[in-house]
Design a protein around this motif. Structure first.
Motif, PDB file in Angstrom:
ATOM      1  N   PHE A  94      35.138  41.356  45.464  1.00  0.00           N
ATOM      2  CA  PHE A  94      36.148  41.457  44.390  1.00  0.00           C
ATOM      3  C   PHE A  94      37.524  41.115  44.954  1.00  0.00           C
ATOM      4  O   PHE A  94      38.302  40.346  44.371  1.00  0.00           O
ATOM      5  CB  PHE A  94      36.127  42.878  43.823  1.00  0.00           C
ATOM      6  CG  PHE A  94      37.147  43.102  42.744  1.00  0.00           C
ATOM      7  CD1 PHE A  94      38.396  43.637  43.046  1.00  0.00           C
ATOM      8  CD2 PHE A  94      36.879  42.746  41.437  1.00  0.00           C
ATOM      9  CE1 PHE A  94      39.351  43.824  42.060  1.00  0.00           C
ATOM     10  CE2 PHE A  94      37.827  42.931  40.436  1.00  0.00           C
ATOM     11  CZ  PHE A  94      39.069  43.463  40.754  1.00  0.00           C
ATOM     12  N   THR A 136      39.786  37.926  43.776  1.00  0.00           N
ATOM     13  CA  THR A 136      41.068  38.266  43.148  1.00  0.00           C
ATOM     14  C   THR A 136      42.240  37.674  43.934  1.00  0.00           C
ATOM     15  O   THR A 136      43.223  37.201  43.360  1.00  0.00           O
ATOM     16  CB  THR A 136      41.230  39.798  43.058  1.00  0.00           C
ATOM     17  OG1 THR A 136      40.114  40.340  42.369  1.00  0.00           O
ATOM     18  CG2 THR A 136      42.514  40.173  42.320  1.00  0.00           C
ATOM     19  N   LEU A 137      42.114  37.664  45.259  1.00  0.00           N
ATOM     20  CA  LEU A 137      43.216  37.143  46.083  1.00  0.00           C
ATOM     21  C   LEU A 137      42.989  35.693  46.485  1.00  0.00           C
ATOM     22  O   LEU A 137      43.771  35.116  47.251  1.00  0.00           O
ATOM     23  CB  LEU A 137      43.408  38.037  47.314  1.00  0.00           C
ATOM     24  CG  LEU A 137      43.901  39.454  47.009  1.00  0.00           C
ATOM     25  CD1 LEU A 137      43.909  40.304  48.283  1.00  0.00           C
ATOM     26  CD2 LEU A 137      45.302  39.442  46.373  1.00  0.00           C
ATOM     27  N   GLU A 195      35.533  46.530  46.441  1.00  0.00           N
ATOM     28  CA  GLU A 195      34.465  45.793  47.114  1.00  0.00           C
ATOM     29  C   GLU A 195      35.004  44.482  47.661  1.00  0.00           C
ATOM     30  O   GLU A 195      35.868  43.827  47.043  1.00  0.00           O
ATOM     31  CB  GLU A 195      33.322  45.574  46.095  1.00  0.00           C
ATOM     32  CG  GLU A 195      31.990  45.235  46.703  1.00  0.00           C
ATOM     33  CD  GLU A 195      31.796  43.716  46.703  1.00  0.00           C
ATOM     34  OE1 GLU A 195      32.283  43.075  45.758  1.00  0.00           O
ATOM     35  OE2 GLU A 195      31.241  43.200  47.680  1.00  0.00           O
TER      36      GLU A 195
END
Lengths: 108, 108
Positions: free
Chosen positions: B39, B43-44, B36
């Motif tokens: 996300f 996360t990055l 998704e």
């Protein structure tokens, strides 16, 4: 969807080092200790201008030092990896290994 | 100075795949199969605009497909790795391994 811990290896990669051409320059300079501009240019299949731009970025970041001199009567430019360049390449390699490990673990 | 064979691993890296953020996206999409947008963004550690730009590059290259939908009443965007994306990531990983091997061989 697995919950990825914050701090994916990709976020720890340094664009100055990770960029394809610059990573090639640092790798060859690491192997050859001292490498000549023309050798880098042909090995990495670059124009002199393109290689020159990337060397400027690396020199400004303190990762390489650039030495001008002569071989006989021919002007020559040599590229040397600095201590900071060695550390930066080592960090890049360990982050790449973490990233590769994650990909391969997810295939296990 | 060792004579490097033409075709250093760095010359075989594909900028579309190798770029730091895009490599992170492909790695996570490979692990999570379907991931998704939010996300990926957290996360990055990216802005939505920055991630969106990189996803456009990957989608145009046919490496990911982008799916819009809802989770309850909330609009959601999911990213899937295409077959071409799997192949591209595998090529990137094998080129990175060649490059890492060269660095480590020169230290042996």
């Amino acid at each position: 969807m697995t919950d990825q811990p914050v701090g994916h290896p990709a976020t720890d990669l340094d664009d100055v080092v990770h960029q394809r051409v610059r990573l090639g320059v640092l790798t060859i300079a690491h192997q050859a200790r001292r490498v000549e501009f023309g050798f880098l240019r042909t090995t990495l299949d670059l124009t002199a201008g393109n290689l020159g731009q990337h060397l400027t970025v690396l020199e400004k970041a303190g990762l390489v030092s650039i030495e001008k001199g002569y071989e006989g009567r021919r002007p020559r430019t040599w590229i040397n990896l600095t201590k900071a360049g060695e550390r930066a390449l080592r960090d890049e390699i360990s982050n790449l290994k973490r990233l590769i490990q994650q990909v391969e673990d997810s295939e296990a």
